[in-house]
Design a protein around this motif. Structure first.
Motif, PDB file in Angstrom:
ATOM      1  N   MET A 174       0.829  -1.191   0.000  1.00  0.00           N
ATOM      2  CA  MET A 174       0.000   0.000   0.000  1.00  0.00           C
ATOM      3  C   MET A 174       0.878   1.261   0.000  1.00  0.00           C
ATOM      4  O   MET A 174       0.515   2.250  -0.615  1.00  0.00           O
ATOM      5  N   LYS A 175       2.015   1.202   0.709  1.00  0.00           N
ATOM      6  CA  LYS A 175       2.922   2.356   0.720  1.00  0.00           C
ATOM      7  C   LYS A 175       3.389   2.687  -0.691  1.00  0.00           C
ATOM      8  O   LYS A 175       3.438   3.851  -1.081  1.00  0.00           O
ATOM      9  N   ALA A 176       3.706   1.655  -1.464  1.00  0.00           N
ATOM     10  CA  ALA A 176       4.168   1.869  -2.840  1.00  0.00           C
ATOM     11  C   ALA A 176       3.062   2.498  -3.687  1.00  0.00           C
ATOM     12  O   ALA A 176       3.337   3.355  -4.532  1.00  0.00           O
ATOM     13  N   LEU A 177       1.823   2.080  -3.471  1.00  0.00           N
ATOM     14  CA  LEU A 177       0.696   2.650  -4.212  1.00  0.00           C
ATOM     15  C   LEU A 177       0.564   4.141  -3.907  1.00  0.00           C
ATOM     16  O   LEU A 177       0.415   4.953  -4.822  1.00  0.00           O
ATOM     17  N   ILE A 178       0.646   4.512  -2.645  1.00  0.00           N
ATOM     18  CA  ILE A 178       0.519   5.918  -2.253  1.00  0.00           C
ATOM     19  C   ILE A 178       1.640   6.741  -2.879  1.00  0.00           C
ATOM     20  O   ILE A 178       1.402   7.809  -3.448  1.00  0.00           O
ATOM     21  N   GLU A 222       3.458   3.730   8.257  1.00  0.00           N
ATOM     22  CA  GLU A 222       2.293   2.887   8.539  1.00  0.00           C
ATOM     23  C   GLU A 222       2.188   2.652  10.036  1.00  0.00           C
ATOM     24  O   GLU A 222       3.174   2.386  10.709  1.00  0.00           O
ATOM     25  N   GLU A 223       0.979   2.761  10.534  1.00  0.00           N
ATOM     26  CA  GLU A 223       0.690   2.519  11.942  1.00  0.00           C
ATOM     27  C   GLU A 223      -0.493   1.554  11.987  1.00  0.00           C
ATOM     28  O   GLU A 223      -1.555   1.856  11.448  1.00  0.00           O
ATOM     29  N   GLU A 224      -0.302   0.415  12.607  1.00  0.00           N
ATOM     30  CA  GLU A 224      -1.335  -0.616  12.569  1.00  0.00           C
ATOM     31  C   GLU A 224      -1.671  -1.087  13.981  1.00  0.00           C
ATOM     32  O   GLU A 224      -0.798  -1.259  14.818  1.00  0.00           O
ATOM     33  N   ILE A 256      -5.607   0.341  10.055  1.00  0.00           N
ATOM     34  CA  ILE A 256      -4.288   0.641   9.522  1.00  0.00           C
ATOM     35  C   ILE A 256      -4.312   2.111   9.116  1.00  0.00           C
ATOM     36  O   ILE A 256      -5.162   2.527   8.340  1.00  0.00           O
ATOM     37  N   ARG A 257      -3.390   2.883   9.649  1.00  0.00           N
ATOM     38  CA  ARG A 257      -3.331   4.312   9.353  1.00  0.00           C
ATOM     39  C   ARG A 257      -2.014   4.605   8.644  1.00  0.00           C
ATOM     40  O   ARG A 257      -0.950   4.264   9.142  1.00  0.00           O
ATOM     41  N   TYR A 258      -2.123   5.232   7.468  1.00  0.00           N
ATOM     42  CA  TYR A 258      -0.949   5.647   6.713  1.00  0.00           C
ATOM     43  C   TYR A 258      -0.794   7.148   6.860  1.00  0.00           C
ATOM     44  O   TYR A 258      -1.770   7.890   6.760  1.00  0.00           O
ATOM     45  N   HIS A 259       0.429   7.583   7.100  1.00  0.00           N
ATOM     46  CA  HIS A 259       0.747   9.009   7.215  1.00  0.00           C
ATOM     47  C   HIS A 259       1.594   9.392   6.008  1.00  0.00           C
ATOM     48  O   HIS A 259       2.676   8.842   5.815  1.00  0.00           O
ATOM     49  N   LEU A 260       1.091  10.312   5.203  1.00  0.00           N
ATOM     50  CA  LEU A 260       1.808  10.797   4.029  1.00  0.00           C
ATOM     51  C   LEU A 260       2.377  12.169   4.360  1.00  0.00           C
ATOM     52  O   LEU A 260       1.641  13.082   4.737  1.00  0.00           O
ATOM     53  N   SER A 261       3.681  12.291   4.213  1.00  0.00           N
ATOM     54  CA  SER A 261       4.354  13.556   4.459  1.00  0.00           C
ATOM     55  C   SER A 261       5.093  13.963   3.190  1.00  0.00           C
ATOM     56  O   SER A 261       5.770  13.143   2.573  1.00  0.00           O
TER      57      SER A 261
END
Length: 75
Positions: A1-5, A23-25, A30-35
């Protein structure tokens, strides 16, 4: 999922080297943080949040096969 984002966001920004996805799970979500670089935040959010909403829609759809709720935070 990180690669997709990262794949979705990379063409939108001027500083792709500053893209960080963490990623925080826990047991229910599951919570993704985009910076991104501070100059690119507006490009990722878009006018009235339209681009951010579209990115979240794709991420949520891709995470629908996971039994946990998926969230995306943009910072």
């Amino acid at each position: 999922m990180k690669a997709l984002i990262e794949t979705i966001v990379r063409p939108l920004v001027d500083y792709p080297e500053h893209i960080v996805v963490t990623e925080e799970e826990n047991e229910h979500k599951i919570r993704y943080h985009l910076s991104v670089h501070e100059n690119d935040v507006g490009k990722v959010i878009g006018k009235n949040g339209r681009i951010a909403k579209a990115i979240r829609t794709v991420v949520y759809a891709a995470g629908s096969d996971v039994k946990k709720k998926v969230y995306l935070d943009i910072m």
